[in-house]
Design a protein around this motif. Sequence first.
Motif, PDB file in Angstrom:
ATOM      1  N   CYS A 149      34.482 -14.204 -26.663  1.00  0.00           N
ATOM      2  CA  CYS A 149      33.131 -14.199 -25.888  1.00  0.00           C
ATOM      3  C   CYS A 149      33.076 -12.857 -24.962  1.00  0.00           C
ATOM      4  O   CYS A 149      31.994 -12.422 -24.556  1.00  0.00           O
ATOM      5  N   THR A 150      34.265 -12.176 -24.707  1.00  0.00           N
ATOM      6  CA  THR A 150      34.240 -11.092 -23.986  1.00  0.00           C
ATOM      7  C   THR A 150      34.441  -9.857 -24.916  1.00  0.00           C
ATOM      8  O   THR A 150      34.640  -8.564 -24.305  1.00  0.00           O
ATOM      9  N   GLY A 151      34.669  -9.821 -25.949  1.00  0.00           N
ATOM     10  CA  GLY A 151      34.856  -8.796 -26.992  1.00  0.00           C
ATOM     11  C   GLY A 151      36.038  -8.038 -26.818  1.00  0.00           C
ATOM     12  O   GLY A 151      36.087  -6.676 -27.202  1.00  0.00           O
ATOM     13  N   ASP A 152      37.392  -8.541 -26.296  1.00  0.00           N
ATOM     14  CA  ASP A 152      38.484  -7.806 -26.064  1.00  0.00           C
ATOM     15  C   ASP A 152      39.657  -8.291 -26.804  1.00  0.00           C
ATOM     16  O   ASP A 152      40.597  -8.042 -26.487  1.00  0.00           O
ATOM     17  N   ALA A 153      39.326  -9.219 -28.035  1.00  0.00           N
ATOM     18  CA  ALA A 153      40.245  -9.476 -28.595  1.00  0.00           C
ATOM     19  C   ALA A 153      40.035  -8.996 -30.342  1.00  0.00           C
ATOM     20  O   ALA A 153      38.915  -9.042 -30.528  1.00  0.00           O
ATOM     21  N   GLN A 154      41.221  -8.740 -30.917  1.00  0.00           N
ATOM     22  CA  GLN A 154      40.892  -8.327 -32.288  1.00  0.00           C
ATOM     23  C   GLN A 154      41.416  -9.394 -33.502  1.00  0.00           C
ATOM     24  O   GLN A 154      42.167 -10.291 -32.896  1.00  0.00           O
ATOM     25  N   ILE A 155      40.618  -9.512 -34.432  1.00  0.00           N
ATOM     26  CA  ILE A 155      40.721 -10.454 -35.130  1.00  0.00           C
ATOM     27  C   ILE A 155      41.970 -10.578 -35.855  1.00  0.00           C
ATOM     28  O   ILE A 155      42.689 -11.682 -36.043  1.00  0.00           O
ATOM     29  N   VAL A 156      42.791  -9.556 -36.417  1.00  0.00           N
ATOM     30  CA  VAL A 156      44.170  -9.463 -36.716  1.00  0.00           C
ATOM     31  C   VAL A 156      44.141  -9.714 -38.065  1.00  0.00           C
ATOM     32  O   VAL A 156      44.270  -9.096 -39.073  1.00  0.00           O
TER      33      VAL A 156
END
Length: 381
Positions: free
Chosen positions: A194-201
């Motif tokens: 939701c905040t666009g701060d995590a990578q899919i991996v």
Amino acid sequence: MPAETPRATRAVSERYSRAGRWVESLRQSDVNRLWSELHRLVSNHPLVRASRSAGLLIEEGATSAYTDLTQELFVQLLTKSRFQHYLDTGMTDSEIECEIGQIELTNLLTSELRKRHPESYRLARRISTLIQSSSNFRRFDSNGNSEENHRRLADRVYGLSEWPENKSNRGSHELETRAQMIPVRQRDTRMVGCTGDAQIVINNSDLEDLIISVLDAVDSPVDVRSLRSLVMSRLPVMDIYLVPLGGDESDSESSRFDPPDFRENPEQSLLRNESEREAAGSVDRFLKGLRNNVRGKVKQYDRMLGVLWHCYLSPEHATQLEVAATLGVSDSLVSDYRRRIEQELRALAFREIEEARLFELALREKVQPLISIQNEKVVVA
């Protein structure tokens, strides 16, 4: 909801038959006894002990391994008025202990693990979801036995759907050796959340293919806990836990190298002055980065300074909920500001711990007057 099996009922009843004297402690407001009972629950909780054995809990010493977690649990129960709720609803000692142990403590621990190890936690949940929902996998330990159906997820055994029922099992060492034959997947760096701060991996389709590859390689049904470990060993997981500035002041190893004369010599004085100037420059860049992060908005910048002071620099060490109440904002907003602050801290990339210490001192000297001015404005208003 399925009926609880006799074995499960007996296990729960035995666990909580020796419950602490919660009702008496609450009625007498015996804080010390409440603390002792909570510490006992934390120390003996299976998920806490498993997390500690796996190195997922950050500890400051053997004598205070569970103290921080107990403090968080105590504050959470107090903040949510759960103690008063237990008295108002007439809950028994065993019912109180069951709720704290099975619900409150479990929720607190999973939240802490999600915060400290976000990628590992997220991927472990995705793996568990896939093996339960995909038609490519099925359980190998139920065999229609109702008691086995209620086994904890981590202990359930899964394999490929195409395997026969009598598929033989392999030892843990052989499982790890066979899994090493699978190459580590490349990291998918696309940003999500939701905040666009995590990578899919890794996306779900590739993750399911990886699980199938691991099971093909080990050629054996595997319990969920081991399967998650084997699959994640083939993924480039990066979990970063930030250590608070000044956190290793207890380290006395450097004292053995100090000269007998502790007076500052000219060279040390020159280096100190230079380091202080560099620290001051880093403080200015850091605060400028915070201001740019909120696009120069004064109100948001003042709030961010408040979060910086109360969460990182203040000697009072307030909890996040207390900080939110002090600043008059929501807990989620404090979490968002902490994420932004830690992002700016990472950008500084100190090479030596002494640089970080000087930066912390300079930052405290810079921020404290600004916080005092904010407090004076609030009082005047």
